[in-house]
Scaffold this active site. Structure first.
Site: not given
Length: 387
Positions: A97-98, A100, A225, A275
């Site tokens: 993942d990023s 963030g 989100g 996930d």
């Protein structure tokens, strides 16, 4: 060098059953059968599991976390030691993942700007900057097969203006992430970068985000989100308006989801990848997932129950240990409790995913979905009673 050798990442849609899709993602480290559940290996390990155990259960891909790995042991150190696959002894596909979401939820003293997010580590207070470029740089150093753009994920509910601002910032960051990904040679290494659809719980913004993102040259697309506290019906409604405008021949990944029911319902709406920390976290807290629903091993009713969780299961943790023993391990806080219940939970999740794939292939997904939900509603057999 052939184009296939330069770009081994690909997605093949093999079968559809309604909106449900069965496919294959090809990566430099193997094929991922979809729909796929990706066990979460936050800090270069799936907690309480050996890598080979995870593989033997049927997992083709696991998830690593950029935020945690950039802090400890650092991406630069992992790269020096041969990359994340070698470092954690997982020669199969890895998605990172990023970072963030963790920056927003864990880090201290965050400051958001167009450039990125400056923050202090929750470990030692050290200062860091996470920009789209830095996130991609870290993921490149880790060497993951599938990487994620940096986005801004906001909690729901939120005002439309706040949701729209975060969506537009995420789209600008998507463009910058793609530029950095190509600068680092990701496509030439056969790696993939996914864009992330935002838009909160607003259908119009979800559609706009998906359409604008679909115009960018990503190898896959994610829905972000969601599963951030909103009711399930809101999540499913957002999927119903979002997936129809996402590219058909690219994989679709719903981030951070979820429960077995969430997965079933999301597959029915066209999602390919999932996930969630739920099966591993639940295992460490005495909760087992089975064909009959959830079993809370903390409950005293299991103290004298000689039955296994499921005597017909292939997984040894599910089949070979009594509920009484598992209850005892949980009550005395033995490490083996987390190991066995995590093993069981990940086994059930992969059992569910194989069942979903088989049902889509057979054209019986709707029957499978209804029967699975009926089994969960029926629940387990009656508690064992000593005669």
């Amino acid at each position: 060098m052939s184009d296939q050798a330069q770009k081994p990442f690909s997605f093949k849609l093999l079968k559809t059953d309604g909106a449900a899709r069965r496919g294959e993602i090809t990566t430099p480290h193997g094929v991922v059968r979809t729909p796929a559940f990706m066990p979460v290996g936050t800090q270069a390990t799936v907690k309480a599991m050996y890598p080979q155990q995870v593989r033997d259960l049927g997992a083709d891909v696991i998830l690593g976390n950029t935020y945690h790995l950039m802090l400890r042991p650092t991406a630069e150190r992992v790269a020096k030691l041969g990359g994340l696959h070698h470092f954690m002894n997982w020669p199969h596909a890895i998605l990172t993942d990023s970072g963030g979401f963790q920056v927003m939820s864990l880090a201290q003293l965050r400051k958001m700007s167009e450039e990125g997010v400056s923050f202090r580590s929750h470990h030692d207070g050290s200062k860091h900057m996470m920009s789209p470029e830095r996130s991609i740089e870290i993921q490149g150093l880790l060497g993951s097969d599938i990487q994620m753009q940096l986005d801004q994920c906001i909690a729901l509910p939120a005002e439309r203006s706040e949701i729209e601002e975060a969506m537009n910032l995420s789209l600008r960051w998507a463009d910058r992430s793609r530029t950095q990904f190509e600068k680092m040679g990701g496509p030439g290494k056969g790696q993939a970068l996914y864009g992330i659809v935002q838009g909160g719980d607003n259908p119009e913004l979800r559609v706009e985000s998906a359409q604008r993102l679909g115009e960018m040259p990503f190898e896959g697309y994610s829905v972000g989100g969601l599963a951030v506290g909103e009711p399930q019906e809101v999540m499913l409604r957002m999927l119903e308006v979002t997936t129809p405008v996402m590219p058909v021949h690219k994989p679709r990944y719903l981030m951070g989801v979820g429960t077995p029911e969430d997965i079933l319902e999301s597959v029915a709406r066209g999602i390919d990848q999932f996930d969630c920390v739920m099966p591993t976290r639940a295992g460490r807290h005495g909760l087992a997932y089975t064909r009959f629903g959830k079993v809370n091993l903390k409950n005293a009713r299991h103290a004298e129950d000689p039955r296994p969780l499921d005597e017909e299961a292939d997984c040894p943790a599910t089949r070979d240990y009594s509920r009484a023993y598992l209850h005892h391990l949980v009550r005395v806080n033995e490490g083996l409790a987390a190991m066995l219940l995590t093993w069981n939970n990940l086994a059930y999740y992969q059992f569910l995913m194989q069942g979903i794939r088989d049902a889509i292939e057979a054209g019986t997904f709707e029957d499978f979905r209804q029967k699975t939900k009926e089994d969960w509603a029926r629940g387990d057999l009656a508690p064992y009673v000593w005669s």
